[in-house]
Design an enzyme around this catalytic site. Structure first.
Site, mmCIF file in Angstrom:
data_model
loop_
_atom_site.group_PDB
_atom_site.id
_atom_site.type_symbol
_atom_site.label_atom_id
_atom_site.label_comp_id
_atom_site.label_asym_id
_atom_site.label_seq_id
_atom_site.Cartn_x
_atom_site.Cartn_y
_atom_site.Cartn_z
ATOM 1 N N ASP A 38 0.823 -1.215 0.000
ATOM 2 C CA ASP A 38 0.000 0.000 0.000
ATOM 3 C C ASP A 38 0.857 1.266 0.000
ATOM 4 O O ASP A 38 1.954 1.277 0.543
ATOM 5 C CB ASP A 38 -0.904 -0.030 1.248
ATOM 6 N N HIS A 55 2.827 2.928 -8.922
ATOM 7 C CA HIS A 55 2.660 1.477 -9.074
ATOM 8 C C HIS A 55 3.900 0.861 -9.731
ATOM 9 O O HIS A 55 4.311 -0.242 -9.372
ATOM 10 C CB HIS A 55 1.404 1.164 -9.884
ATOM 11 N N SER A 83 -7.217 -6.032 -5.653
ATOM 12 C CA SER A 83 -8.340 -6.589 -4.908
ATOM 13 C C SER A 83 -9.599 -6.617 -5.773
ATOM 14 O O SER A 83 -9.665 -5.960 -6.824
ATOM 15 C CB SER A 83 -8.607 -5.759 -3.649
ATOM 16 N N GLU A 85 -12.099 -5.117 -5.149
ATOM 17 C CA GLU A 85 -12.650 -3.757 -5.093
ATOM 18 C C GLU A 85 -11.856 -2.771 -5.959
ATOM 19 O O GLU A 85 -12.337 -1.680 -6.259
ATOM 20 C CB GLU A 85 -12.656 -3.239 -3.641
ATOM 21 N N ASN A 86 -10.634 -3.142 -6.348
ATOM 22 C CA ASN A 86 -9.777 -2.200 -7.087
ATOM 23 C C ASN A 86 -10.294 -1.870 -8.500
ATOM 24 O O ASN A 86 -9.839 -0.912 -9.124
ATOM 25 C CB ASN A 86 -8.329 -2.705 -7.185
ATOM 26 N N ARG A 89 -11.364 1.731 -9.429
ATOM 27 C CA ARG A 89 -10.433 2.825 -9.711
ATOM 28 C C ARG A 89 -10.574 3.275 -11.172
ATOM 29 O O ARG A 89 -11.101 2.535 -11.992
ATOM 30 C CB ARG A 89 -9.005 2.369 -9.439
ATOM 31 N N ARG A 206 1.680 -4.321 6.802
ATOM 32 C CA ARG A 206 0.998 -3.298 6.018
ATOM 33 C C ARG A 206 1.752 -1.980 6.131
ATOM 34 O O ARG A 206 1.744 -1.340 7.183
ATOM 35 C CB ARG A 206 -0.450 -3.093 6.467
ATOM 36 N N GLU A 225 0.463 -12.390 13.235
ATOM 37 C CA GLU A 225 0.922 -11.165 13.881
ATOM 38 C C GLU A 225 0.930 -10.075 12.807
ATOM 39 O O GLU A 225 1.374 -10.310 11.676
ATOM 40 C CB GLU A 225 2.349 -11.338 14.419
HETATM 41 C C1 FPP Z 1 -2.003 0.072 -3.269
HETATM 42 O O1 FPP Z 1 -1.516 1.417 -3.244
HETATM 43 C C2 FPP Z 1 -1.445 -0.646 -4.415
HETATM 44 C C3 FPP Z 1 -2.176 -1.250 -5.400
HETATM 45 C C4 FPP Z 1 -3.653 -1.239 -5.417
HETATM 46 C C5 FPP Z 1 -1.507 -1.921 -6.549
HETATM 47 C C6 FPP Z 1 -0.287 -2.746 -6.221
HETATM 48 C C7 FPP Z 1 0.360 -3.097 -7.496
HETATM 49 C C8 FPP Z 1 1.702 -3.138 -7.723
HETATM 50 C C9 FPP Z 1 2.706 -2.911 -6.676
HETATM 51 C C10 FPP Z 1 2.208 -3.377 -9.109
HETATM 52 C C11 FPP Z 1 2.145 -4.733 -9.700
HETATM 53 C C12 FPP Z 1 2.478 -5.873 -8.814
HETATM 54 C C13 FPP Z 1 3.328 -6.902 -9.081
HETATM 55 C C14 FPP Z 1 3.253 -8.135 -8.250
HETATM 56 C C15 FPP Z 1 4.334 -6.861 -10.167
HETATM 57 P P1 FPP Z 1 -2.546 2.600 -3.450
HETATM 58 O O2 FPP Z 1 -2.698 2.856 -4.918
HETATM 59 O O3 FPP Z 1 -3.811 2.289 -2.746
HETATM 60 O O4 FPP Z 1 -1.784 3.787 -2.772
HETATM 61 P P2 FPP Z 1 -2.466 5.004 -1.983
HETATM 62 O O5 FPP Z 1 -3.164 4.413 -0.815
HETATM 63 O O6 FPP Z 1 -1.288 5.845 -1.602
HETATM 64 O O7 FPP Z 1 -3.385 5.679 -2.957
#
Ligand code: FPP
Length: 258
Positions: A38, A55, A83, A85-86, A89, A206, A225
């Protein structure tokens, strides 16, 4: 001393000197660590960059941390990449994350033979675009040929969705006369989850200052944990991981006993 020196130390079996490394007992590491990746969006915003750049940086961090987990001898790393839910976006952001996953899986398939990092996926892959779906299947298949360190990428994953699917399957088995309600146990139910056969994570990390579980590994986290840190995922380093492991190792796990 950097984490790279630490890796050399692991290879050369010299005594570590930094505070972070001496806090960790490398002979009693958790087997399974899970991470909610995150803070990518905020990391980018702080730099005046688009969220998608966050990302991309997060994907690089994932690569570094996965390699490090393998090098220090963990058995499993599970990461939350996307997720259920994503999908809410903006389309552009969803597209960018899917693009990163495609790029990463292409590279992973090339490098798997040398790295021997097994990749598996938790989640409903059928609603992914056909190319990404194919890449996941191919990666899964190649991985079956290896044993050793395994990374589980949660993709179109939701903890409640996972539990409902397992419940639905059991109900169907009952309707078809293949199972009886009184036969259901925690162990048999767990075998219908994406994580079948994998030990529960001892430690869930997290980053980014949020203190909630966000539908991640709801069943599997019963006795995990948790470790929370304000560091944003793209800035998360092997030293941060060691801090989390040291914190985990300092806790007393009683599983409901005394
Ligand atoms: C959460 O941060 C992150 C995500 C929803 C996407 C995670 C994806 C990657 C790290 C890239 C691809 C993964 C791999 C395994 C190659 P956020 O966007 O919610 O951040 P914020 O809370 O600061 O808005």
């Amino acid at each position: 001393r950097s984490w790279k020196d630490m890796l050399l130390f692991r290879k050369n079996k010299k005594k570590p000197t930094t505070t972070v490394h001496t806090k960790v007992d490398f002979d009693h590491l958790p087997r399974h660590v899970a991470i909610i990746m995150d803070g990518n969006g905020r990391w980018a915003k702080k730099r005046g960059m688009p969220r998608t750049a966050g990302h991309a940086a997060g994907a690089e961090t994932f690569r570094t941390i996965a390699t490090y987990c393998k090098d220090i001898g963990l058995d499993y790393l599970t990461v939350y990449a996307f997720s259920t839910e994503n999908w809410k976006r903006p389309q552009e952001e969803v597209g960018a994350i899917m693009g990163l996953l495609r790029k990463y899986l292409h590279e992973a398939i090339q490098e798997m033979a040398q790295d021997h990092i097994k990749l598996q996926f938790f989640g409903d892959l059928t609603s992914l675009d056909p190319e990404l779906y194919q890449l996941c299947q191919e990666t899964r298949k190649i991985s079956e040929g290896y044993d050793g360190f395994q990374v589980n990428v949660c993709l179109n994953y939701g903890g409640r969705d996972e539990i409902v699917r397992a419940a639905r399957k059991f109900a169907q088995d009952c309707v078809e006369g293949k199972a009886k309600p009184e036969e259901l146990t925690e162990t048999s139910f767990a075998n219908d989850l994406y994580s079948a056969g994998i030990p529960d994570p001892e430690l869930i990390i997290r980053p980014s200052g949020e203190i909630r579980t966000s539908n991640f590994l709801l069943w599997q986290s019963a006795y995990s944990e948790y470790y929370f840190t304000d560091v944003l995922w793209p800035d998360f380093s092997p030293d941060e991981l060691l801090n989390a492991i040291a914190s985990y190792q300092g806790r007393s796990r009683r599983f409901g006993g005394v």
